[in-house]
Design an enzyme around this catalytic site. Structure first.
Site, short mmCIF file in Angstrom:
data_model
loop_
_atom_site.label_atom_id
_atom_site.label_comp_id
_atom_site.label_asym_id
_atom_site.label_seq_id
_atom_site.Cartn_x
_atom_site.Cartn_y
_atom_site.Cartn_z
CG HIS A 1 -1.97 1.06 1.13
ND1 HIS A 1 -1.70 2.37 1.41
CD2 HIS A 1 -3.26 1.00 0.73
CE1 HIS A 1 -2.80 3.07 1.21
NE2 HIS A 1 -3.76 2.27 0.78
CE1 TYR B 1 -5.25 8.73 7.96
CE2 TYR B 1 -4.02 9.24 5.95
CZ TYR B 1 -4.16 8.52 7.14
OH TYR B 1 -3.21 7.59 7.49
CE1 TYR C 1 0.07 7.76 7.14
CE2 TYR C 1 0.62 6.83 5.00
CZ TYR C 1 -0.30 7.07 6.00
OH TYR C 1 -1.60 6.65 5.87
CE LYS D 1 4.88 6.57 12.26
NZ LYS D 1 5.42 6.13 10.98
N PRO E 1 -3.37 5.78 17.68
CG PRO E 1 -5.44 4.70 17.46
CD PRO E 1 -4.65 5.55 18.40
P1 RFL Z 1 -0.67 -5.85 22.97
O1 RFL Z 1 -0.94 -6.19 21.56
O2 RFL Z 1 -1.70 -5.14 23.76
O3 RFL Z 1 -0.29 -7.20 23.70
C1 RFL Z 1 -0.12 -7.24 25.10
C2 RFL Z 1 -0.47 -8.65 25.56
O4 RFL Z 1 -0.24 -8.75 26.97
C3 RFL Z 1 -1.32 -9.50 27.54
N1 RFL Z 1 -1.37 -9.17 28.98
C4 RFL Z 1 -0.91 -10.00 29.93
N2 RFL Z 1 -0.39 -11.22 29.86
C5 RFL Z 1 -0.03 -11.81 31.03
N3 RFL Z 1 -0.21 -11.22 32.25
C6 RFL Z 1 -0.74 -9.99 32.36
N4 RFL Z 1 -0.91 -9.43 33.54
C7 RFL Z 1 -1.13 -9.33 31.16
N5 RFL Z 1 -1.67 -8.11 30.87
C8 RFL Z 1 -1.81 -8.04 29.55
C9 RFL Z 1 -2.53 -9.06 26.74
O5 RFL Z 1 -3.59 -9.99 26.84
C10 RFL Z 1 -1.93 -8.98 25.33
O6 RFL Z 1 -2.04 -10.22 24.66
O7 RFL Z 1 0.66 -4.98 23.12
P2 RFL Z 1 2.04 -4.98 22.23
O8 RFL Z 1 2.54 -6.39 22.01
O9 RFL Z 1 2.90 -3.99 22.87
O10 RFL Z 1 1.58 -4.47 20.78
C11 RFL Z 1 1.10 -3.16 20.62
C12 RFL Z 1 0.07 -3.12 19.49
O11 RFL Z 1 -0.93 -4.10 19.75
C13 RFL Z 1 -0.57 -1.72 19.35
O12 RFL Z 1 0.40 -0.72 19.54
C14 RFL Z 1 -1.18 -1.55 17.96
O13 RFL Z 1 -2.30 -2.40 17.81
C15 RFL Z 1 -1.59 -0.08 17.72
N6 RFL Z 1 -2.32 0.10 16.44
C16 RFL Z 1 -1.65 0.14 15.24
N7 RFL Z 1 -0.29 -0.01 15.22
C17 RFL Z 1 0.36 -0.04 14.01
O14 RFL Z 1 1.60 -0.16 14.02
N8 RFL Z 1 -0.30 0.07 12.81
C18 RFL Z 1 -1.68 0.20 12.76
O15 RFL Z 1 -2.25 0.24 11.66
C19 RFL Z 1 -2.39 0.27 14.01
N9 RFL Z 1 -3.74 0.40 14.03
C20 RFL Z 1 -3.72 0.21 16.46
C21 RFL Z 1 -4.41 0.36 15.22
C22 RFL Z 1 -4.44 0.16 17.66
C23 RFL Z 1 -5.83 0.27 17.64
N10 RFL Z 1 -6.49 0.20 18.88
C24 RFL Z 1 -7.53 -0.72 19.13
C25 RFL Z 1 -5.94 0.87 20.02
C26 RFL Z 1 -5.79 0.48 15.21
C27 RFL Z 1 -6.51 0.45 16.42
C28 RFL Z 1 -8.01 0.62 16.38
#
Ligand code: RFL
Length: 421
Positions: free
Chosen positions: A101, A231, A418, A327, A323
């Site tokens: 993309h 956007y 970006y 990033k 988000p």
């Molecule tokens: P995660 O993915 O939240 O994983 C953390 C894990 O820890 C577990 N956990 C525990 N396990 C054991 N004991 C405990 N006490 C625990 N407490 C929690 C949880 O169950 C989970 O499995 O964090 P991580 O690995 O740091 O990854 C971060 C990403 O998930 C997050 O930054 C992204 O999803 C943000 N984000 C995007 N990032 C991108 O790089 N590109 C994107 O296009 C993008 N789009 C988005 C997004 C986040 C979004 N939301 C919902 C906030 C779009 C959205 C809508």
């Protein structure tokens, strides 16, 4: 380092944050060199890289396997993320099913312009691959490499971080507490996880900002409505469109703070999206059932340093980012690679220097992403109202958009940030 306090989520039954159960458990399993808390992108990439380097690690995850493999969030992977995954044999799925993309569109009341960012800046494109598919691939690979991954095992306390062998207390599915000791602990459990609470108050500095914007994040069972990410800047609020898979498309709708995700029926959502995206001028949206809806507040929450004793924080646990610029998952992978190198050097080569530089190596990149994300928030959202301040800020927003539309240097800078991490 000093200053503001660490988050204070106190675990049930604990008087000191992050130490629940630590004293109740006799003996400690000495299974791993590194215990990783959390099986999101951060924990799973780190775990796979450590296994690849021959480092014994155990991943403890609060949720079930089915839950983490279905949790839809990110989708836009940066070139650096694809490089890390490819170099470490973790990219089979995304190279097969991921889609390149390279273009985004901006819609305002003055029309629409496209930026083919894949031909600007460093010439890098995104790979679109849903986060839950990446997590599924990373779980499968970790288990195939013989990794120890325990689902439904929440960590309730982490102790001994300034000693030689920190210990992690986890709760098994039957409710019993179990203690694991290791040389190092990686906190990959998100902003509200236990790892952050294990750092004593005042030991690190915390930078927080509420950007004052809320998005309704939607997944629609419908093909994308147009080629590019779109956007839409609108006086009623922002609307966004992003590809995910051929059958699922992500939309964002800015909503008032506090609005419940269930407030708007599907028909109203499609009407609001079409209105703000100016579908009458630019073409209709491909509608379908809304299969997921949640509100997301644009907030930042960064710690400095992202280490305390033998605990290293990775991903959202280290620094939450809004988000707005896609990033978060990309930062998580960048940090996991740097930490894996540091841990491997310490455990295999006896060299702790790379590990000591973990925070210093990561934080400039974390802050650069925060700066770009903050800029994107201001690009996409104008303040409502007719007071002097709001009118002035909306004029600046317009100037920012015009500069992006007309200045090649600005476009190169945009493209570099970006896709860059
Ligand atoms: P995660 O993915 O939240 O994983 C953390 C894990 O820890 C577990 N956990 C525990 N396990 C054991 N004991 C405990 N006490 C625990 N407490 C929690 C949880 O169950 C989970 O499995 O964090 P991580 O690995 O740091 O990854 C971060 C990403 O998930 C997050 O930054 C992204 O999803 C943000 N984000 C995007 N990032 C991108 O790089 N590109 C994107 O296009 C993008 N789009 C988005 C997004 C986040 C979004 N939301 C919902 C906030 C779009 C959205 C809508």
């Amino acid at each position: 380092m000093s200053g503001t306090t660490m988050p204070g989520t106190t675990m049930p039954g604990s008087t000191v944050p992050g130490t629940a159960g630590a004293e109740d458990v006799a003996g400690a399993e000495d299974a791993a060199e590194v215990v990783i808390v959390g099986a999101g992108p951060a924990g799973l990439v780190l775990g796979n890289l450590l296994l690849g380097a021959g480092v014994r690690c155990t991943v403890l995850e609060r949720q079930s396997r089915a839950h983490v493999e279905q949790r839809a969030r990110a989708g836009f992977l940066a070139a650096n993320t694809v490089r890390v995954l490819t170099e470490n044999g973790l990219a089979e799925g995304l190279l097969k099913d991921g889609r390149q993309h390279d273009t985004c569109a901006f819609r305002t009341d003055r029309g629409e312009f496209h930026l083919t960012y894949g031909s600007l800046g460093r010439g890098e494109a995104h790979t679109v691959y849903p986060q839950q598919h990446l997590v599924r691939d990373l779980v499968a690979e970790f288990l195939a490499r013989g990794g120890d991954l325990r689902f439904e095992t929440p960590v309730v306390g982490i102790t001994g971080l300034t000693g030689d062998r920190p210990a992690v207390t986890a709760q098994s599915a039957d409710g019993t507490l179990h203690r694991l000791s290791a040389r190092f602990v990686a906190g990959c459990d998100g902003r509200h996880g236990t790892a952050r609470t294990a750092v004593p108050v005042g030991a690190v500095r915390r930078y927080r900002r509420d950007h004052g914007v809320t998005w309704l994040a939607l997944l629609a069972a419908a093909p994308q409505s147009m080629g590019p990410v779109a956007y839409a800047v609108h006086e009623d609020g922002f609307a966004g469109h992003m590809a995910r898979t051929p059958d699922i498309t992500r939309y964002y709708l800015q909503v008032p703070r506090g609005e419940s995700p269930d407030t708007r029926p599907d028909a109203r959502i499609w009407a609001d999206l079409a209105h703000r995206m100016r579908a009458d001028r630019h073409g209709p949206l491909h509608e379908g059932p809304i299969v997921e809806r949640r509100t997301v507040e644009m907030t930042s929450d960064v710690l400095d340093p992202i280490q305390y004793g033998r605990l290293f924080l990775v991903g959202d646990a280290a620094g939450l980012i809004s988000p707005a610029a896609a990033k978060g998952a990309n930062l998580a992978v960048m940090e996991a690679e740097i930490l894996a190198r540091g841990l491997t050097a310490a455990l295999r080569g006896g060299d702790e220097q790379p590990l000591a530089r973990y925070s210093a190596d990561c934080l400039p990149r974390i802050w650069r992403a925060q700066e770009f994300s903050h800029w994107m928030i201001n690009l996409l959202h104008g303040p409502a109202g007719s007071d002097d301040d709001a009118v002035f800020l909306r004029a600046l927003q317009q100037a920012r958009l015009e500069s992006l539309q007309t200045s090649r240097r600005h476009q190169d800078h945009f493209a570099e940030n970006y896709v860059g991490i």
